[in-house]
Design an enzyme around this catalytic site. Sequence first.
Site, PDB file in Angstrom:
ATOM      1  N   THR A 140       0.716  -1.112   0.067  1.00  0.00           N
ATOM      2  CA  THR A 140      -0.100  -0.003  -0.150  1.00  0.00           C
ATOM      3  C   THR A 140       0.927   1.032   0.216  1.00  0.00           C
ATOM      4  O   THR A 140       0.624   2.253  -0.787  1.00  0.00           O
ATOM      5  CB  THR A 140      -1.056   0.147   1.170  1.00  0.00           C
ATOM      6  N   HIS A 161      -1.361  -9.912  -5.166  1.00  0.00           N
ATOM      7  CA  HIS A 161      -0.708 -10.434  -4.113  1.00  0.00           C
ATOM      8  C   HIS A 161      -0.702 -11.966  -4.571  1.00  0.00           C
ATOM      9  O   HIS A 161      -0.070 -12.958  -3.661  1.00  0.00           O
ATOM     10  CB  HIS A 161      -1.410 -10.449  -2.628  1.00  0.00           C
ATOM     11  N   ARG A 167       9.535  -7.800   1.847  1.00  0.00           N
ATOM     12  CA  ARG A 167       9.763  -7.550   3.165  1.00  0.00           C
ATOM     13  C   ARG A 167      10.045  -8.555   3.843  1.00  0.00           C
ATOM     14  O   ARG A 167       9.542  -9.888   3.526  1.00  0.00           O
ATOM     15  CB  ARG A 167       8.415  -6.953   3.739  1.00  0.00           C
ATOM     16  N   TYR A 187      10.909  -3.461   1.133  1.00  0.00           N
ATOM     17  CA  TYR A 187      10.291  -2.319   2.009  1.00  0.00           C
ATOM     18  C   TYR A 187      11.492  -1.869   2.860  1.00  0.00           C
ATOM     19  O   TYR A 187      11.277  -0.583   3.220  1.00  0.00           O
ATOM     20  CB  TYR A 187       9.528  -3.456   2.994  1.00  0.00           C
ATOM     21  N   LEU A 208       4.293  10.923   1.799  1.00  0.00           N
ATOM     22  CA  LEU A 208       4.397   9.421   2.110  1.00  0.00           C
ATOM     23  C   LEU A 208       5.033   9.256   3.270  1.00  0.00           C
ATOM     24  O   LEU A 208       5.023   7.935   3.967  1.00  0.00           O
ATOM     25  CB  LEU A 208       5.412   9.046   1.067  1.00  0.00           C
TER      26      LEU A 208
END
Length: 302
Positions: free
Chosen positions: A55, A125, A149, A208, A242
């Site tokens: 996201t 996903h 991640r 990430y 962000l």
Amino acid sequence: MNWLFSEQEIEDILKQHFPQVSRKLIFETSLDFIRDVEVRDDDVFLIGNPKSGTTWLQELVWLIGNDLDYGSANIFIDERFPVLELQGFFNGFLEDTTHINILKCHRESLSYVQNLKSPRFIKSHVAPRTLPTQLLSGTKKAKIIYISRNARDTCLSSYHYSKNLLKQHDCSLDDYCKVFMSYGYNHFDSILYFWNLRHQENILFVRYEEMKNDLGSVIQRVAKFLNKTVTDEEQSKLLKWLDFDQMKLNKAVNHDTLYQTPGFIRKGIVGGYKQEMSPEILEKFKIWIQESLKDSDYFEYE
């Protein structure tokens, strides 16, 4: 089934806390439509495991791809950048959706994506084997941005999300970790698939942890990949937009309206698992990660 835990132990956890697992086959069957999706040459796909930072990167990619149109960014992100497979999830897998404010882009995700004007920004996903055939075959020139991640933080975030927002289970974190390492497709299947393709010109691999360490650098990498330019002044504004705390307040991305409760964007820190996972589970994770990555040059952030 993972050899770290007995088959009986995992089956007992599933039976007690995950009654919807019996619907997993229905869910997988409901995703068959994805393979035949017509891909366009100017599509941009964002792919990653659930709760891996998609996201956050989604908002970054959309803004850069749309020339920093902050006005249009006030539209809910799932409508600007839909998740391709959600109709299979909400219609075929998740039994109780009374607590979720499901929109057309969720319930009819395929037709919604098909009707988007180009260039389309599409998120997914699903495992590589389920993605559109045209996307992976090279017959189309669509771009793919993949985000990974570390497995332990992904598992922890997924635990809180599936328990508190989706209300899929009521198990302990230890039991959830055991299921995460044992049931369904391996967390690393998707990561390693795209890691091994990261040198292809239409694929950008982002971590990430890189976003947390140097978001400005990721902004520039994404801009270059999308053939866009972000000036220093524009980057400064985008970094503020962000900022993680700002994202939590941004109704267009925080999903509070969708789930009718806060918590979708939680802490987002790197290494948060260290404060919540037991030493026994952390040792199991260490062994599992080493085994999963033994034949790869991919490494996990701690």
